[in-house]
Structures are given as structure tokens and as C-alpha cells.
Design an enzyme around this catalytic site. Structure first.
Site, PDB file in Angstrom:
ATOM      1  N   GLY A 162       0.778  -1.314   0.081  1.00  0.00           N
ATOM      2  CA  GLY A 162      -0.004   0.215  -0.018  1.00  0.00           C
ATOM      3  C   GLY A 162       0.738   1.358   0.092  1.00  0.00           C
ATOM      4  N   SER A 164       2.905   4.084  -2.014  1.00  0.00           N
ATOM      5  CA  SER A 164       3.080   4.933  -3.459  1.00  0.00           C
ATOM      6  C   SER A 164       4.424   5.383  -3.779  1.00  0.00           C
ATOM      7  CB  SER A 164       2.116   5.536  -3.831  1.00  0.00           C
ATOM      8  OG  SER A 164       1.934   6.440  -2.811  1.00  0.00           O
ATOM      9  N   HIS A 169      10.231   5.298   4.558  1.00  0.00           N
ATOM     10  CA  HIS A 169       9.263   6.339   5.455  1.00  0.00           C
ATOM     11  C   HIS A 169       8.438   5.420   6.351  1.00  0.00           C
ATOM     12  CE1 HIS A 169       6.550   5.903   2.058  1.00  0.00           C
ATOM     13  NE2 HIS A 169       5.592   6.255   2.999  1.00  0.00           N
ATOM     14  N   CYS A 199      -1.438  -9.700  33.328  1.00  0.00           N
ATOM     15  CA  CYS A 199      -1.382  -9.155  32.006  1.00  0.00           C
ATOM     16  C   CYS A 199      -1.377 -10.299  31.179  1.00  0.00           C
ATOM     17  CB  CYS A 199      -0.409  -8.172  31.794  1.00  0.00           C
ATOM     18  SG  CYS A 199      -0.086  -7.881  30.129  1.00  0.00           S
ATOM     19  N   HIS A 243       6.474  -5.374  31.727  1.00  0.00           N
ATOM     20  CA  HIS A 243       5.099  -4.838  31.353  1.00  0.00           C
ATOM     21  C   HIS A 243       5.164  -3.244  31.046  1.00  0.00           C
ATOM     22  CE1 HIS A 243       0.967  -4.562  31.320  1.00  0.00           C
ATOM     23  NE2 HIS A 243       0.860  -3.583  32.133  1.00  0.00           N
ATOM     24  N   HIS A 296      -0.384  -4.166  27.004  1.00  0.00           N
ATOM     25  CA  HIS A 296       0.911  -4.127  26.801  1.00  0.00           C
ATOM     26  C   HIS A 296       1.203  -4.050  25.312  1.00  0.00           C
ATOM     27  CE1 HIS A 296       4.608  -7.018  28.808  1.00  0.00           C
ATOM     28  NE2 HIS A 296       4.857  -6.271  27.703  1.00  0.00           N
ATOM     29  N   PHE A 311     -13.436 -14.880   2.089  1.00  0.00           N
ATOM     30  CA  PHE A 311     -13.646 -15.481   3.417  1.00  0.00           C
ATOM     31  C   PHE A 311     -13.368 -14.596   4.859  1.00  0.00           C
ATOM     32  CE2 PHE A 311     -12.549 -18.704   6.677  1.00  0.00           C
ATOM     33  CZ  PHE A 311     -13.792 -19.104   7.061  1.00  0.00           C
ATOM     34  N   GLU A 312     -12.088 -14.141   4.533  1.00  0.00           N
ATOM     35  CA  GLU A 312     -11.574 -13.267   5.816  1.00  0.00           C
ATOM     36  C   GLU A 312     -12.656 -12.357   5.765  1.00  0.00           C
ATOM     37  OE1 GLU A 312      -9.792 -14.849   3.267  1.00  0.00           O
ATOM     38  OE2 GLU A 312      -7.996 -15.633   4.521  1.00  0.00           O
TER      39      GLU A 312
END
Lengths: 334, 334
Positions: A162, A164, A169, A199, A243, A296, A311-312
Site C-alpha cells: 500500500g 506509493s 518512510h 497481564c 510490562h 502491553h 472468506f476473511e
């Protein structure tokens, strides 16, 4: 037989598709290396082209004026921001049914190097440290804006990931809303904390260190591993051992050790898979939850080796055609 | 100024990125048409190659034995299934921390035509009707398996949409778990119902029909529109006007009108955007919720015109570079 695995931090299921399983080396990109120049006249991120960008919000340079030459890391507002500092937080209602608000927020670009042909995994350790220090510094400044609720730091590398602009960067976005899937992660973490008094990420680290089979690397302060319920082949998490709910609380010293472990992880992927496209995201607590005992922070790295499809999209369940135990072993064995 | 819009059915925010906004025609694919043969010797979905697939679970043919020639729609188990009928629903725990279970489920392929070079938007109405009747028939049979909790029907068209076989087909997956993002959609719909005593999708249909600005097409039984908080350029929903929680409750007659409106929608996209890659998914209630008053099935169509990246991965907030009001108008005006 296919297997369903549950992510202990989100309770999301993932399918490990045994019938479609590929060995780790099958994900190696075959594309050849394209040599790039160190400077491009029309690249707004190249040294010397500072006039092509908005005014910088941060730069590490040896003296000299802002927006001039001589920097090694430079942060600028995104010229085409997804969110912008103007506007109000007021909700607008259309006939009580549709709700909208101004897209208030911050959207910045971290130019990781003045050179057009640099890559994060191939930089000197010192340079990656400086990039991470810039993340930290901008995080701490942006959070002073009381309208900002969450800061997301991420990187897109390569066209299928994604991006361009190919000058290396990363991006920082401060949002004025807490997205519901971040809230869901926090809720799951809080539920675990209520149940166990600990946690879930701290426990996860302990389990992974004990089992050893999904660990890619472990240093004194960080561990790198392929999660039990990896959604993608070579999905990699980098997480501090101690933590800490928010990336905003990282010390300068830990930023440097984080930089080192991140660079080594990126280099392993770069060399073993032949420079695949990838994304990484720092998942950190919303600003008001920075001191929580149950969340965390961690970095999620995902190379673009497969394509999530209908499907996803329809189920939210990812189909993974690799075994994290195998991919972690593959990266460990250099 | 960028705008945040909230989806009334999920409460998820979407960014409409005004600085990056593209006009509808900018999404038109430039790729040229590649002529394909109507039969390929090594394609397992072509008529005459039935021996290359597992035994069919359904076929519409004029007499003749199963797995032979003469069919016009054929359904087979996926040769490389993501989920399989074997195994148990028992959860396995690794030291009480990691949970897994057998990947129990059904994964079938609907071969939409015997011809290798057919495309759904270019078929005769009658053929699309038969495809939809096959969806319906398999849905009703698969739901008899008490282990199946949810049935997802979807299509991937084109390489960037995640398909590897170019012979036109769709897929049906029955899962033994209800994914948490489906459960979340149901929860939001139930909350709206508790508040208003009405289905949020029924209200949505009324609002869109009143406003008219995002409608692509409306027939007696269905509406086609670009949602207020579209996550993707040209995201399109097809939804029955009358309340119905599950696709499994659709009548044979309505299957045919659904086929007609779906085909016309696909054809509009095909011709106006030059055959882009796309996914569609039928979002339907879990089987135990088929009769609910608050959920309402619908088809979500998403062409692959942009690439979600690190920001979407980290926040769950999508950045849309188009205005649904503009894209809907563009499709309406033929």
C-alpha cells in the site's frame, strides 16, 4: 486435518490450513534486485528537496535552519493527510440516523533517511535508533494535543503493502476516536486481568519463552516470536519483556534496544525472503490508558505473502497456509 | 477537510479522505481484455474434466450419472479445504493457555459455468439464477449438519482478490465457530433493536430510499446502494427490502430476483470500471439466529481498487478515497 487456533489476546480464531500448507522457503520472493539512485530530483523525501514538503515538525540535523539540508531523520505533516488538525469534535447527525464528524487528527510522515535508496533493514544500527527516537519524540509531542485519543505508528513497504512512494518512510497518525477493534483488544486484556490478576501479554511472553518453539529471537529486554494463532505467514510480534501499556512510556535507552531488535528482525526477513513487501504497526494503549496494568504494547510485523480474500472479509477468520513453529525455526536458523 | 463517518450497523468509523479524493472514473482499470479459450485441458472446473475434482455434492444436469458431463452448475468439495468434515468439536488446551480445535467444517466450490471463459456479469440471467439456486440448495443441506454454526458464501474474482483459478467459481464455507466479528455485528443490531424496536437494516433501507443519493438500483424486492460509511471505493450492498435475517430463508422466487439484481450490479461494475478484481460475501445470520427480528442478511461487494495497509491493520479504520454519493451516481448514470 485443518486446525483452528485461538489468539489468547483477542480470542479470535485462525485456520491453519494443513491441506494448503507451504514450507517456509516457498514464500521466498523471486523478484530480482533493482538498483535505485541515492537521489531523485522529483522525490519530496530526498535531501535537497525539502521545499516539496510541508514544514517539518521535527528533524535531526547538525545545526542549520528548519526545512534545509543536513538532516538524517526528518518528520513532516503528510501532504495528503487522512486526518487533519482543523475542525471540531462535534458529532453531526443526519436525521438522527447517520453520524459523521470532522476528520480531526494528526498525520505525519517520518522520512527515515535522506538517501533515496536506503532500506530500514540495511541501515546502520545508529540510524534505526534515530528513527525510533523520532517516533518516541513525536509520540510525546502529539499526545499533548488533548483531542488526540490514540497514536498509531506504522510502516508500509512496497506496492502490494500500500505504499506509493518508494523512499523509505513510516507514518504516525493521531486519531480523535478510539477504533472499536482497539477497544476490543483492551476489553479482552481487561477480562484476562480480572480473571487472573495478570497481564495476558506478560503471561504470553512467559509461555512462549518456556515453549521456545515459536521464538525468533530474545534479548534482555525484548522477545520476537511468531504467534500461536498467526493470521499470516511470517506474522511476527516484537514485545517488551517488562510490562508497559504504552509505547509512549518507553525510555530513550529502551528505544535503542528496541531499534536493534527490530532492525535484526527486518534484516532476517529481508535476507531469508528476499525483500518482501510488508507492513508493521505499533499497537499501543489509548493515551488515557497508558498506565494500565492489563494492556502491553507490541509491534506487529506482517509481510505481504498471501492475499486475504472473501472468506476473511466475511468471517474475520484468517486462513494461514504456514505453521508459525516452522516459520520461526526457519528464521532462527541462519 | 477529512470526514469521519460511522456505519450505523457496526458503529465502525471510516475516514473519507478529502485530500486524496479521486473521481469515480479514476478507478477504471486500464488493462486490456485477454481472450481465453472456452475449454482448458488442465482446468479441473471445465466440462469433461470432472475426474480431476472430488465427487460432486450437487449438479444441475439433464440426466446422466454424477461426475459426468452435461451439467450447467456443479458443486464439489474443495480439494484443498480450509475446513474439513472430519474431527471433533472438542477444545484442546496447551497448558491452559493456548487453545485449539480441529478445523471442523465444510468447504465447497460452486462452478458457475462449464465454460472456462464465462464471467458472472456476462452470463444469461437464467444461468445466474441457477447459480443462486445452487447457493440456496447447498445452504439448506449444509445447515442440516448440527456442527455447522454459520455458512459463508463468497466469491473471489481475479488475482488481486485472492483467487488462483480463473474458471468462474464461488465458494461456500460452513464453520463450527461463530467468528467474533459476526457476533459483534449481531450485538450492534440487537442493541439497535432494543433501543428502537426495529431492525437497523430495515431503517437503513428506508433512509437510503428517502435520501436517494447513494442508491445504485432499487427493484420491488431488493435495493443496491453504496453505504454512507463505505470502507472501499465502490463498496456496494445488495439487501432484501423485506426483513429476513438469513439467506437460508430466501424463497426460490426471491432467489431469482436476487440473481437478476446481482447480475445487473456486477455488469454495471464490469462495464464502467473495466472488469476489476473483486470479492463479494453474503452476510447472513448464524443458523441458530435465522429467525431473529434484528439481523438482516445482505451481500457486500468490494472491488479491489485500493490497498488497505498498516493504518487499517493497526486501527481497523478504513481510509476511503472516494465519496459513495459520487460513485453511486456514476453507476446510476449509464
Amino acid at each position: 486435518m485443518p486446525q483452528l487456533r485461538q489468539d489468547p489476546t483477542t480470542k479470535e480464531w485462525v485456520i491453519i490450513a494443513s491441506e494448503r500448507l507451504k514450507r517456509p522457503h516457498a514464500f521466498k520472493k523471486t523478484e530480482v534486485f533493482i538498483e535505485k539512485p541515492s537521489y531523485k530530483e522529483d522525490c519530496p523525501f530526498c535531501m535537497g528537496n525539502e521545499h516539496l514538503t510541508p514544514h517539518e515538525t521535527l528533524a535531526y540535523r547538525r545545526g542549520g535552519p528548519a526545512d534545509g539540508r543536513g538532516w538524517w531523520v526528518r518528520v513532516i505533516p503528510n501532504k495528503f493527510p487522512a486526518l487533519s488538525p482543523e475542525g471540531t469534535l462535534e458529532r453531526k447527525e443526519e436525521k438522527g440516523f447517520f453520524r459523521s464528524m470532522d476528520g480531526v487528527g494528526i498525520h505525519e510522515v517520518v522520512i527515515e533517511s535522506p538517501l533515496h535508496n536506503q532500506l530500514l533493514p540495511l541501515m546502520e544500527d545508529k540510524q534505526v535508533e534515530e528513527v525510533l527516537l523520532a517516533y518516541r519524540e513525536r509520540y510525546l509531542t502529539i499526545k499533548e494535543d488533548r483531542r488526540i485519543k490514540l497514536i498509531i505508528i506504522f510502516k508500509n513497504h512496497g506496492e502490494t503493502a500500500g505504499t506509493s512512494l518508494d523512499h523509505t518512510h513510516s507514518q504516525i497518525v493521531g486519531t480523535s476516536v478510539v477504533p472499536s477493534n482497539i477497544r476490543k483488544k483492551l476489553e479482552e486484556a481487561a477480562r484476562y486481568y480480572d480473571d487472573h490478576g495478570r497481564c495476558v501479554y506478560c503471561d504470553l511472553i512467559q509461555e512462549e519463552l518456556l515453549l521456545e518453539e515459536r521464538i525468533v529471537a530474545a534479548t534482555e529486554r525484548f522477545i520476537v516470536f511468531h504467534p500461536f494463532a498467526s493470521r499470516f505467514p511470517f506474522e511476527t510480534w516484537v514485545i517488551p519483556k517488562e510490562h508497559q501499556a504504552s509505547f509512549g512510556l518507553i525510555s530513550k535507552e529502551d528505544s535503542k534496544t528496541f531499534a536493534k531488535v527490530l532492525k535484526e528482525t527486518l534484516f532476517k526477513i529481508y535476507s531469508r525472503l528476499n525483500n518482501p513487501d510488508y507492513n508493521f504497526v505499533i499497537h499501543t494503549a489509548p493515551i488515557k490508558d497508558e498506565e494500565e496494568d492489563y494492556y502491553h504494547w507490541h509491534l506487529q510485523f506482517v509481510p505481504r505473502l498471501t492475499t486475504p480474500a472473501g472468506f476473511e472479509m466475511g468471517s474475520g477468520i484468517y486462513i494461514n497456509v504456514s505453521l508459525p513453529e516452522e516459520t520461526a525455526k526457519f528464521l532462527r536458523e541462519e
